[in-house]
Design a protein around this motif. Structure first.
Motif, PDB file in Angstrom:
ATOM      1  N   LEU A  39       1.163   5.694  -0.580  1.00  0.00           N
ATOM      2  CA  LEU A  39       0.595   6.904  -0.515  1.00  0.00           C
ATOM      3  C   LEU A  39       1.551   7.885  -1.203  1.00  0.00           C
ATOM      4  O   LEU A  39       2.795   7.823  -1.093  1.00  0.00           O
ATOM      5  CB  LEU A  39       0.296   7.477   0.892  1.00  0.00           C
ATOM      6  N   ILE A  40       1.080   8.452  -2.340  1.00  0.00           N
ATOM      7  CA  ILE A  40       1.825   9.662  -3.001  1.00  0.00           C
ATOM      8  C   ILE A  40       1.535  11.002  -2.503  1.00  0.00           C
ATOM      9  O   ILE A  40       0.358  11.383  -2.402  1.00  0.00           O
ATOM     10  CB  ILE A  40       1.195   9.455  -4.484  1.00  0.00           C
TER      11      ILE A  40
ATOM     12  N   LEU B 247       2.711   3.384 -10.704  1.00  0.00           N
ATOM     13  CA  LEU B 247       2.747   2.470  -9.502  1.00  0.00           C
ATOM     14  C   LEU B 247       1.808   1.420  -9.594  1.00  0.00           C
ATOM     15  O   LEU B 247       1.983  -0.018  -9.271  1.00  0.00           O
ATOM     16  CB  LEU B 247       2.642   3.086  -8.400  1.00  0.00           C
ATOM     17  N   GLU B 248       0.732   1.779 -10.035  1.00  0.00           N
ATOM     18  CA  GLU B 248      -0.475   0.334 -10.300  1.00  0.00           C
ATOM     19  C   GLU B 248      -0.015  -0.333 -11.513  1.00  0.00           C
ATOM     20  O   GLU B 248      -0.781  -1.330 -11.442  1.00  0.00           O
ATOM     21  CB  GLU B 248      -1.865   1.243 -10.044  1.00  0.00           C
TER      22      GLU B 248
ATOM     23  N   ARG C 181       1.025  13.415  -9.615  1.00  0.00           N
ATOM     24  CA  ARG C 181       0.577  12.427  -8.888  1.00  0.00           C
ATOM     25  C   ARG C 181      -0.231  11.453  -9.892  1.00  0.00           C
ATOM     26  O   ARG C 181      -0.168  10.022  -9.494  1.00  0.00           O
ATOM     27  CB  ARG C 181      -0.688  13.120  -7.928  1.00  0.00           C
ATOM     28  N   ALA C 182      -0.775  11.959 -10.781  1.00  0.00           N
ATOM     29  CA  ALA C 182      -1.767  11.194 -11.724  1.00  0.00           C
ATOM     30  C   ALA C 182      -0.888  10.079 -12.543  1.00  0.00           C
ATOM     31  O   ALA C 182      -0.986   8.938 -12.622  1.00  0.00           O
ATOM     32  CB  ALA C 182      -2.658  11.774 -12.718  1.00  0.00           C
TER      33      ALA C 182
ATOM     34  N   ARG D 244       0.523   7.617  -9.737  1.00  0.00           N
ATOM     35  CA  ARG D 244      -0.387   6.687  -9.650  1.00  0.00           C
ATOM     36  C   ARG D 244      -0.418   5.675 -10.665  1.00  0.00           C
ATOM     37  O   ARG D 244      -0.290   4.217 -10.415  1.00  0.00           O
ATOM     38  CB  ARG D 244      -1.863   7.352  -9.429  1.00  0.00           C
ATOM     39  N   ARG D 245      -0.593   6.006 -11.968  1.00  0.00           N
ATOM     40  CA  ARG D 245      -0.602   5.032 -13.053  1.00  0.00           C
ATOM     41  C   ARG D 245       0.456   4.140 -13.173  1.00  0.00           C
ATOM     42  O   ARG D 245       0.509   3.031 -13.378  1.00  0.00           O
ATOM     43  CB  ARG D 245      -0.899   5.792 -14.360  1.00  0.00           C
TER      44      ARG D 245
ATOM     45  N   ARG E   6       0.660  -1.229   0.060  1.00  0.00           N
ATOM     46  CA  ARG E   6      -0.033  -0.148  -0.246  1.00  0.00           C
ATOM     47  C   ARG E   6       0.941   1.344  -0.067  1.00  0.00           C
ATOM     48  O   ARG E   6       1.659   1.306   0.882  1.00  0.00           O
ATOM     49  CB  ARG E   6      -0.861  -0.257   1.161  1.00  0.00           C
TER      50      ARG E   6
ATOM     51  N   GLU F 114      -0.471  -1.098  -4.591  1.00  0.00           N
ATOM     52  CA  GLU F 114      -1.949  -0.456  -4.797  1.00  0.00           C
ATOM     53  C   GLU F 114      -1.597   1.015  -4.038  1.00  0.00           C
ATOM     54  O   GLU F 114      -1.056   1.338  -2.903  1.00  0.00           O
ATOM     55  CB  GLU F 114      -2.856  -0.966  -3.804  1.00  0.00           C
ATOM     56  N   VAL F 115      -1.991   2.063  -4.943  1.00  0.00           N
ATOM     57  CA  VAL F 115      -2.032   3.306  -4.338  1.00  0.00           C
ATOM     58  C   VAL F 115      -3.196   3.713  -3.430  1.00  0.00           C
ATOM     59  O   VAL F 115      -4.300   3.539  -3.988  1.00  0.00           O
ATOM     60  CB  VAL F 115      -1.968   4.423  -5.363  1.00  0.00           C
TER      61      VAL F 115
ATOM     62  N   GLU G 272      -3.625  10.039  -1.948  1.00  0.00           N
ATOM     63  CA  GLU G 272      -2.668  10.978  -2.503  1.00  0.00           C
ATOM     64  C   GLU G 272      -2.871  12.260  -1.392  1.00  0.00           C
ATOM     65  O   GLU G 272      -3.940  12.347  -0.806  1.00  0.00           O
ATOM     66  CB  GLU G 272      -3.122  11.411  -3.787  1.00  0.00           C
TER      67      GLU G 272
END
Length: 221
Positions: free
Chosen positions: A15-16, A31-32, A24-25, A28-29, A13, A38-39, A42
């Motif tokens: 957190l960004i 990392l996932e 951030r977007a 997230r893309r 798990r 899992e993000v 944020e």
């Protein structure tokens, strides 16, 4: 902390925290797209990072240093106190030794420069999750060797300059960086620079080790 299970596999798990929405977007893309990551939240600033970490209890906080208001360093220091089970990996545009030393001094488990390859970020996250420190090759400069490999202990304290001994004593007394700066009539940045040099001289791996040494010295009769 127990990771949520997905088809029998524990998810890491994350957190960004970055003040740029598009960054951030993108993170997230990215990392996932990694397996079993899992993000969960944020944040766009230091205060929000601490709040969201308390709420979502991530295994890893991926934290930028340069943000409006309080810096990532401030968030890092508070996170290590209030959310010690969440490891922190710094992702920053800064790659100089001072920033890296300060991040390590405050308890970061990793430091990745923003121009790093995606695979490097994944390695850093998984290393932090396993309790190992990861530094980008960009920042593994010779000037960090004393910090990473020095002998930790109180024996080197007498070799510190007077100003650094004063700061070490103030740390042992529980004074904050801002309070120390006010007491000594110097800037916060100067205190942070001195503290990084103290860390190097004493061979401390993190802020906890520095604090323990400082407290022992301060409590001596």
């Amino acid at each position: 902390m127990v990771a949520r299970q997905a088809e029998g596999v524990a998810l890491l798990r994350v957190l960004i925290c970055d003040d740029h929405t598009l960054v951030r977007a993108g993170l997230r893309r990215l990392l996932e797209s990694f397996a079993d990551i899992e993000v969960v939240a944020e944040a766009s600033n230091a205060d929000e990072a601490v709040l969201r970490t308390r709420e979502s209890l991530p295994h890893i906080v991926l934290l930028d240093l340069s943000m409006p208001g309080r810096s990532g360093f401030d968030a890092l220091a508070e996170l290590r106190t209030t959310c010690p089970e969440s490891a922190v990996v710094i992702m920053s545009m800064h790659d100089d030794a001072l920033h890296v030393r300060e991040a390590l001094a405050r308890g970061a488990m990793g430091f990745v420069v923003k121009e790093a390859a995606p695979a490097e970020l994944e390695i850093a996250l998984r290393a932090a999750a396993a309790g190992r420190t990861y530094l980008s090759p960009h920042v593994q400069a010779p000037q960090l060797q004393g910090f990473r490999n020095g002998a930790r202990g109180e024996g080197n304290v007498d070799a510190l300059p007077r100003r650094q001994r004063e700061i070490l004593d103030a740390i042992g007394a529980g004074r904050t960086t801002k309070q120390i700066a006010g007491d000594l009539g110097i800037s916060v940045k100067t205190v942070e620079t001195h503290r990084a040099r103290i860390m190097e001289a004493l061979g401390c791996r993190n802020a906890g080790e520095l604090l323990r040494i400082a407290m022992r010295l301060h409590d001596r009769p």
